[in-house]
Design a protein around this motif. Structure first.
Motif, PDB file in Angstrom:
ATOM      1  N   ARG A   1      11.329  21.534  41.001  1.00 21.36           N
ATOM      2  CA  ARG A   1      11.456  22.547  41.147  1.00 21.36           C
ATOM      3  C   ARG A   1      10.438  23.896  40.855  1.00 21.36           C
ATOM      4  NH1 ARG A   1      17.637  21.932  38.376  1.00 21.36           N
ATOM      5  NH2 ARG A   1      15.851  20.425  37.096  1.00 21.36           N
ATOM      6  N   ALA A   2      10.331  24.852  40.640  1.00 19.98           N
ATOM      7  CA  ALA A   2       9.203  25.787  40.322  1.00 19.98           C
ATOM      8  C   ALA A   2       9.654  26.171  38.556  1.00 19.98           C
ATOM      9  CB  ALA A   2       8.818  26.855  41.305  1.00 19.98           C
ATOM     10  N   TYR A   3       8.466  26.034  37.276  1.00 19.82           N
ATOM     11  CA  TYR A   3       9.145  25.878  36.280  1.00 19.82           C
ATOM     12  C   TYR A   3       7.756  26.873  35.702  1.00 19.82           C
ATOM     13  CZ  TYR A   3      12.491  22.421  36.334  1.00 19.82           C
ATOM     14  OH  TYR A   3      13.391  21.408  36.669  1.00 19.82           O
ATOM     15  N   PRO A   4       7.923  28.129  35.477  1.00 18.77           N
ATOM     16  CA  PRO A   4       7.122  28.971  34.821  1.00 18.77           C
ATOM     17  C   PRO A   4       6.772  28.784  33.670  1.00 18.77           C
ATOM     18  CG  PRO A   4       8.513  30.391  36.545  1.00 18.77           C
ATOM     19  CD  PRO A   4       9.460  29.380  36.346  1.00 18.77           C
ATOM     20  N   PHE A   5       6.144  28.833  32.940  1.00 13.30           N
ATOM     21  CA  PHE A   5       5.778  28.143  31.495  1.00 13.30           C
ATOM     22  C   PHE A   5       4.625  29.312  30.411  1.00 13.30           C
ATOM     23  CE2 PHE A   5       2.192  26.859  33.913  1.00 13.30           C
ATOM     24  CZ  PHE A   5       1.417  26.650  32.837  1.00 13.30           C
ATOM     25  N   LYS A   6       4.100  30.511  31.406  1.00 16.99           N
ATOM     26  CA  LYS A   6       3.249  30.953  30.869  1.00 16.99           C
ATOM     27  C   LYS A   6       2.842  33.052  31.451  1.00 16.99           C
ATOM     28  CE  LYS A   6      -0.706  30.816  27.230  1.00 16.99           C
ATOM     29  NZ  LYS A   6       0.041  31.242  26.090  1.00 16.99           N
ATOM     30  N   ASP A   7       2.691  33.542  30.160  1.00 15.78           N
ATOM     31  CA  ASP A   7       1.800  35.032  31.378  1.00 15.78           C
ATOM     32  C   ASP A   7       0.531  34.306  30.736  1.00 15.78           C
ATOM     33  OD1 ASP A   7       4.009  35.309  32.456  1.00 15.78           O
ATOM     34  OD2 ASP A   7       4.664  37.005  31.158  1.00 15.78           O
ATOM     35  N   PHE A   8      -0.460  34.885  31.218  1.00 13.13           N
ATOM     36  CA  PHE A   8      -2.021  35.430  31.317  1.00 13.13           C
ATOM     37  C   PHE A   8      -2.386  36.539  31.576  1.00 13.13           C
ATOM     38  CE2 PHE A   8      -0.842  30.679  32.778  1.00 13.13           C
ATOM     39  CZ  PHE A   8      -1.611  30.323  31.463  1.00 13.13           C
ATOM     40  N   GLY A   9      -3.187  36.957  31.298  1.00 13.16           N
ATOM     41  CA  GLY A   9      -4.060  38.266  31.366  1.00 13.16           C
ATOM     42  C   GLY A   9      -5.579  38.464  31.399  1.00 13.16           C
ATOM     43  N   PRO A  10      -5.959  40.223  31.159  1.00 12.62           N
ATOM     44  CA  PRO A  10      -7.786  39.853  31.586  1.00 12.62           C
ATOM     45  C   PRO A  10      -7.941  38.663  30.692  1.00 12.62           C
ATOM     46  CG  PRO A  10      -6.079  41.635  31.144  1.00 12.62           C
ATOM     47  CD  PRO A  10      -5.495  40.886  30.890  1.00 12.62           C
ATOM     48  N   GLY A  11      -9.674  38.403  31.203  1.00 14.58           N
ATOM     49  CA  GLY A  11     -10.034  37.623  30.464  1.00 14.58           C
ATOM     50  C   GLY A  11      -9.432  35.993  30.677  1.00 14.58           C
ATOM     51  N   ASP A  12      -8.352  36.029  31.279  1.00 13.63           N
ATOM     52  CA  ASP A  12      -8.258  34.236  32.069  1.00 13.63           C
ATOM     53  C   ASP A  12      -9.152  33.724  33.251  1.00 13.63           C
ATOM     54  OD1 ASP A  12      -6.895  33.365  29.002  1.00 13.63           O
ATOM     55  OD2 ASP A  12      -5.278  34.708  29.825  1.00 13.63           O
ATOM     56  N   PHE A  13      -9.660  32.652  32.879  1.00 11.79           N
ATOM     57  CA  PHE A  13     -10.180  31.785  33.700  1.00 11.79           C
ATOM     58  C   PHE A  13      -8.430  30.449  34.663  1.00 11.79           C
ATOM     59  CE2 PHE A  13     -13.365  33.447  31.733  1.00 11.79           C
ATOM     60  CZ  PHE A  13     -14.523  32.795  32.152  1.00 11.79           C
ATOM     61  N   PHE A  14      -9.373  30.182  36.110  1.00  7.67           N
ATOM     62  CA  PHE A  14      -8.517  29.841  36.823  1.00  7.67           C
ATOM     63  C   PHE A  14      -9.247  28.481  37.596  1.00  7.67           C
ATOM     64  CE2 PHE A  14      -5.705  33.164  35.238  1.00  7.67           C
ATOM     65  CZ  PHE A  14      -4.909  32.623  34.361  1.00  7.67           C
ATOM     66  N   GLY A  15      -8.525  27.462  36.976  1.00 10.84           N
ATOM     67  CA  GLY A  15      -9.822  26.167  38.157  1.00 10.84           C
ATOM     68  C   GLY A  15     -10.816  25.258  37.205  1.00 10.84           C
ATOM     69  N   GLU A  16     -11.200  25.977  36.079  1.00 13.58           N
ATOM     70  CA  GLU A  16     -12.852  25.600  35.312  1.00 13.58           C
ATOM     71  C   GLU A  16     -12.121  24.063  34.913  1.00 13.58           C
ATOM     72  OE1 GLU A  16     -15.262  27.902  31.899  1.00 13.58           O
ATOM     73  OE2 GLU A  16     -13.591  27.817  31.528  1.00 13.58           O
ATOM     74  N   ILE A  17     -10.991  24.764  33.923  1.00 12.81           N
ATOM     75  CA  ILE A  17     -10.278  22.506  33.378  1.00 12.81           C
ATOM     76  C   ILE A  17     -10.263  21.659  34.651  1.00 12.81           C
ATOM     77  CG2 ILE A  17      -9.125  21.590  31.764  1.00 12.81           C
ATOM     78  CD1 ILE A  17      -7.983  24.318  30.538  1.00 12.81           C
ATOM     79  N   GLU A  18      -9.529  22.145  35.713  1.00 11.33           N
ATOM     80  CA  GLU A  18     -10.120  20.833  37.098  1.00 11.33           C
ATOM     81  C   GLU A  18     -11.611  20.533  37.049  1.00 11.33           C
ATOM     82  OE1 GLU A  18      -6.062  23.234  37.572  1.00 11.33           O
ATOM     83  OE2 GLU A  18      -8.418  23.592  36.485  1.00 11.33           O
TER      84      GLU A  18
END
Length: 232
Positions: free
Chosen positions: A55-72
């Protein structure tokens, strides 16, 4: 961003791509290969968890300046941990992982900036998660409704949620019983209205909930809405 990219490699400049993404599009899917770093330049996106119960759980909104894939990538993980869905129309910059990591290995200042930002974000997220766990039912519902209202830009005069009670309960992590009780409390307080069973949030109701949640998080008293009862 100017400071970060001032010494980026030629490969990053050549291979990075700017993409326009329409609302309600999943552009990162949890569990898929981590091939690109994504940077949100405009618009809003939502992080979605996919636990073992599927089941999908939306948990947080993000916006300009946010990075994804970097921590991985920094952690040596091969797959994206979460899904990212566009809440509004967005501009997203994507950089191949190999180019990005080669750049980070060569550019000490850029690596320091990104490490500092990631650690700060993780500390803030951990603190937010702890606070959220201790919120009573109606306060958790308010937090969720505020997020839903703010996903609409510009902010509307009123917002009617189309989702069913079952869908809302899944998103927040409530039982239906707890959700219905919390909805009833907010309606009694005049913070929301019910229209044919659907939740309607007015601009005034949003502003009152926003003020209450901000003051609750900061540990200040807010006359009129405080309750000490425990939820399921």
């Amino acid at each position: 961003m100017e400071r970060l990219f001032q010494n980026c490699t030629e490969d990053v400049k050549y291979y990075m791509t700017l993409t326009e993404i329409e609302a309600d599009q999943t552009f990162i899917k949890a569990g898929t290969d981590c091939t690109h770093i994504f940077i949100v330049l405009s618009g809003k996106v939502t992080g979605v968890e996919w636990p073992v119960d599927a089941r999908a759980y939306p948990f947080k909104d993000f916006g300009p300046g946010d990075f994804f894939g970097e921590i991985e990538c920094f952690a040596g993980l091969e797959h994206y941990r979460i899904s990212i869905v566009s809440s509004t129309r967005c501009q997203v910059l994507s950089i191949p992982v190999s180019c990005y990591m080669d750049w980070m290995r060569m550019d000490v200042e850029a690596l320091f900036l990104r490490t500092q930002e990631n650690i700060s974000s993780l500390i803030a997220q951990t603190a937010e998660a702890r606070k959220y766990l201790f919120l009573e039912g109606k306060d958790r519902l308010m937090t969720h409704l505020i997020r839903k209202f703010e996903q609409r830009q510009p902010l509307p005069a009123a917002l009617e949620l189309k989702k069913t009670r079952s869908q809302l309960a899944d998103e927040i992590g409530f039982s239906i019983k707890t959700l219905n009780r919390s909805v009833g409390k907010l309606a009694e307080l005049g913070l929301i209205q019910l229209r044919r069973g659907k939740i309607v949030i007015s601009r005034e109701g949003y502003q009152q909930m926003k003020l209450y949640v901000e003051q609750q998080v900061n540990g200040r008293n807010f006359t009129g809405y405080h309750s000490t009862e425990q939820e399921e």
